[in-house]
Write an enzyme that holds these catalytic residues in place. Sequence first.
Site, PDB file in Angstrom:
ATOM      1  CB  ALA A 126      -0.879   0.029   1.186  1.00 54.12           C
ATOM      2  CD  GLU A 165      36.325 -22.246  -9.980  1.00 51.57           C
ATOM      3  OE1 GLU A 165      36.594 -22.504  -8.759  1.00 51.57           O
ATOM      4  OE2 GLU A 165      36.527 -21.362 -10.756  1.00 51.57           O
ATOM      5  CB  CYS A 178     -23.445 -37.208   0.925  1.00 52.27           C
ATOM      6  SG  CYS A 178     -21.882 -37.685  -0.039  1.00 52.27           S
ATOM      7  CE  LYS A 206      16.994 -29.938 -21.843  1.00 47.50           C
ATOM      8  NZ  LYS A 206      16.617 -30.456 -23.054  1.00 47.50           N
ATOM      9  CE  LYS A 214      18.689 -26.015 -21.439  1.00 51.08           C
ATOM     10  NZ  LYS A 214      17.412 -25.442 -21.944  1.00 51.08           N
ATOM     11  CB  CYS A 258     -24.861 -40.584  -0.791  1.00 52.00           C
ATOM     12  SG  CYS A 258     -25.281 -39.048  -1.519  1.00 52.00           S
ATOM     13  CB  CYS A 271     -23.870 -38.308  -5.057  1.00 56.53           C
ATOM     14  SG  CYS A 271     -22.453 -38.460  -3.983  1.00 56.53           S
ATOM     15  CE1 TYR A 281      21.673 -17.311 -20.985  1.00 55.52           C
ATOM     16  CE2 TYR A 281      19.251 -17.755 -19.807  1.00 55.52           C
ATOM     17  CZ  TYR A 281      20.166 -17.437 -21.121  1.00 55.52           C
ATOM     18  OH  TYR A 281      19.345 -17.563 -22.258  1.00 55.52           O
ATOM     19  CB  CYS A 316     -23.417 -34.734  -3.878  1.00 52.18           C
ATOM     20  SG  CYS A 316     -24.270 -35.906  -2.929  1.00 52.18           S
ATOM     21  CG  ASP A 354      10.938 -25.093 -19.518  1.00 56.60           C
ATOM     22  OD1 ASP A 354      11.537 -24.745 -20.420  1.00 56.60           O
ATOM     23  OD2 ASP A 354      10.418 -26.238 -19.171  1.00 56.60           O
ATOM     24  CD  GLU A 404      23.798 -20.086 -14.546  1.00 57.55           C
ATOM     25  OE1 GLU A 404      23.285 -19.013 -14.677  1.00 57.55           O
ATOM     26  OE2 GLU A 404      25.038 -20.092 -15.287  1.00 57.55           O
ATOM     27  CG  LEU A 407      23.305 -24.365 -23.406  1.00 55.05           C
ATOM     28  CD1 LEU A 407      22.833 -24.387 -21.935  1.00 55.05           C
ATOM     29  CD2 LEU A 407      24.914 -24.261 -23.151  1.00 55.05           C
TER      30      LEU A 407
HETATM   31  S1  IVH Z   1      23.653 -20.214 -21.276  1.00 57.33           S
HETATM   32  C1  IVH Z   1      26.033 -20.135 -24.964  1.00 57.33           C
HETATM   33  N1  IVH Z   1      22.320 -20.435 -18.897  1.00 57.33           N
HETATM   34  O1  IVH Z   1      18.666 -22.784 -22.548  1.00 57.33           O
HETATM   35  C2  IVH Z   1      25.157 -20.486 -23.842  1.00 57.33           C
HETATM   36  N2  IVH Z   1      21.233 -21.096 -21.156  1.00 57.33           N
HETATM   37  O2  IVH Z   1      19.824 -24.479 -24.770  1.00 57.33           O
HETATM   38  C3  IVH Z   1      23.941 -19.777 -23.856  1.00 57.33           C
HETATM   39  N3  IVH Z   1      18.730 -21.444 -20.703  1.00 57.33           N
HETATM   40  O3  IVH Z   1      18.246 -20.642 -25.327  1.00 57.33           O
HETATM   41  C4  IVH Z   1      23.059 -20.422 -22.787  1.00 57.33           C
HETATM   42  N4  IVH Z   1      18.703 -21.404 -18.356  1.00 57.33           N
HETATM   43  O4  IVH Z   1      17.021 -20.327 -23.066  1.00 57.33           O
HETATM   44  C5  IVH Z   1      22.104 -20.577 -20.151  1.00 57.33           C
HETATM   45  N5  IVH Z   1      21.397 -20.508 -17.021  1.00 57.33           N
HETATM   46  C6  IVH Z   1      21.244 -20.749 -18.041  1.00 57.33           C
HETATM   47  C7  IVH Z   1      19.923 -21.052 -18.953  1.00 57.33           C
HETATM   48  C8  IVH Z   1      19.790 -21.169 -20.275  1.00 57.33           C
HETATM   49  C9  IVH Z   1      18.103 -21.637 -19.466  1.00 57.33           C
HETATM   50  C10 IVH Z   1      18.127 -21.702 -22.095  1.00 57.33           C
HETATM   51  C11 IVH Z   1      18.253 -20.633 -22.962  1.00 57.33           C
HETATM   52  C12 IVH Z   1      18.859 -20.960 -23.988  1.00 57.33           C
HETATM   53  C13 IVH Z   1      18.956 -22.345 -23.662  1.00 57.33           C
HETATM   54  C14 IVH Z   1      20.219 -23.104 -24.503  1.00 57.33           C
END
Ligand code: IVH
Length: 679
Positions: free
Chosen positions: A35, A115, A440, A322, A121, A419, A416, A233, A434, A123, A119, A84
């Site tokens: 608010a 290293e 019931c 994946k 992925k 019952c 129903c 990202y 119902c 959707d 993170e 990717l």
């Molecule tokens: S990096 C060159 N990081 O995945 C690398 N992509 O298959 C560029 N996506 O089109 C992608 N989370 O829509 C990256 N943490 C993340 C992501 C990510 C989702 C999706 C993005 C991209 C697709 C690649």
Amino acid sequence: MTSPTAYERLQQLHQQLHEHNYRYYVLDDPSIPDAEYDRLFRELQQLEAEHPDWVTPSSPTQRVGAAPLSSFPEVTHELPMLSLGNVFDDSSLEAFVRRIQDNLADLGQATATPEFCCEPKLDGLAVSLIYHQGQLVQGVTRGDGQTGEGITENLRTVGSIPLTLRGERQDWPETLEVRGEVYMPRQAFEAMNDWAREEGGKVFANPRNAAAGSLRQLDPRITARRPLEFTAYQLARNSSDQQPSSHYQAMQQLATWGFKISPQLQRVQGFTELKNYCDQLADQRDELPYDIDGAVIKLNDLRLQAELGFRAREPRWATAYKYPAQEEITRLVDVEFQVGRTGAVTPVARLEPVQVAGVTVSNATLHNMDEVERLDVRVGDRVIVRRAGDVIPQIVKAVLDDRPEQTAAIRMPEHCPVCASHVERAEGEAVYRCTGGLYCPAQRKEALKHFASRKALDIEGLGEKLLDQLVERELVKTPADLYRLTADELAELDRMAAKSANNLVEALNKSKQTSLPRFIYALGIREVGEATAKGLAQYFGSLQALMQASEEQLLEVDDVGPIVAQHLHAFFQEEHNQTSIQDLLDQGIHWPETQTRREDLPLAGQTWVLTGSLESFTRDQAKERLEALGAKVSGSVSKKTSCLVAGAAAGSKLTKAESLGITVISEEELIAELTRLEE
Ligand code: IVH
């Protein structure tokens, strides 16, 4: 201290609103109530209305959505937006790590434990944001990776996308390009779909489609109403002299500029840690507030990334691990109907068992019959099932192109399934119910709770836990059964002793002496609250008359509209309910039989208003007594008011009544009148 000039105030508001916005959308940690935010926002809108030339594109008011476009401009990406590669299991993850090691060794950078920065992925949809001198100037979709659509106006409405970078101006690069994912959190998506199902709007199959549909709107005002989020990202371009050396560092830099970065962003060394990260994230998947379809693994060192470069359209330095898909296809084997506590009868899909996002799914919700129709789904169809988080699996679509022959539309049963009472659908409602009510078993617990509640038969000591036990042990099926319970039976129950059992029997006996309005209310007829029950009792004068009333007669009662009349009629028509009621009367439930038909009451047809403070009784008590005499008691004075009772310190209602020439009486006069009429 002097107060700020209007322009200074505008700048203050910009700064404050940007800060609150950031805390709300990026940190999920607002420091002021909504608010208060709205007040500041309106103050800024007001100032801008007075000084239109002060409106800048980076003003917090400019997020709400500009005018609609006729099409989106085509924009070529300065740097292509790549995709990717994927891995689906540990052995291909291991192969990915080995390939990186081999490549690094070829470059003279051999290491046993490279290293990585990992993170989720997300959707959603990839977008690219371009900033000039700290201001958002362009936002583009991924498109085919080379060219996308300019959706700047839509992206400006996303709360977690900074319009102006945070921090010091001198730290902003001349040009900055940030990439990330736009997505819709699951809960917001479900809420949006629920709303669309009720209001007949567009229902989306999943949050990703919903996000895509929202970004594709030519009218940014529509996008502005969609609950979208952005998480960065990738720092794709940065014209500054100071370049981060790792992906992790780049992400921290973006966070200081006000971008949301993934809370699960983490550095790991070598295959084993990497695998642990992927497994742990998979375990968290259901609890995250948004859909993810895997983990993204990037070689952390940006110099090494550059050296490894790309193969075809995928980087050699990154991949996606994946997770199992959240949508799968299976067959609809049957549709059963379940009865909820309030009598709602809902269709439930029985499926050929299928693994969805790592869990075997054999049931899914179909919401209601409108949804069944919308999906046009039939038993035997192949259907797409979605399971996400702890939401009940849902059918998002029927695969219509290979529907078997001779399928039939799904129909709501007329009786129903629990019952056998009639199932009815109230006008304008999506749910079927119902009509069994008290009879019931599915509705029994809820109905009994209502029956015993304070404003109904007011059975002291009969709480929810006790009722649960009584129903589960089948000691009580109908309210009348309550009156057949013995102290010995009650004493056997958990948390009951001889004394509490005796007290309850006593309370049950006491509750037998009641009033007609309470009894009608206690029956738990849909939409028949206390006030309606009172109105019905007054109008019909006896339970007998009420039970025999036609829908037309019921409509005569104040407060009763066509829907309530229909509920009442259906309830009393149901034989089971008639039996339940008779059983209660046989148990000795009774009330004073003095009730007269409303038309015969002395104050029938009159509307009274009470105002000021009364001394001898509360307003509710006065109201109850006036109503018992047939008067309607209203809260406001109008030409139709028959009489105003003015207590101490009466104010505007008294003035109004006097100006309308309405009879005004004092509290003493009211008492005299009540005493006279009640005789
Ligand atoms: S990096 C060159 N990081 O995945 C690398 N992509 O298959 C560029 N996506 O089109 C992608 N989370 O829509 C990256 N943490 C993340 C992501 C990510 C989702 C999706 C993005 C991209 C697709 C690649």
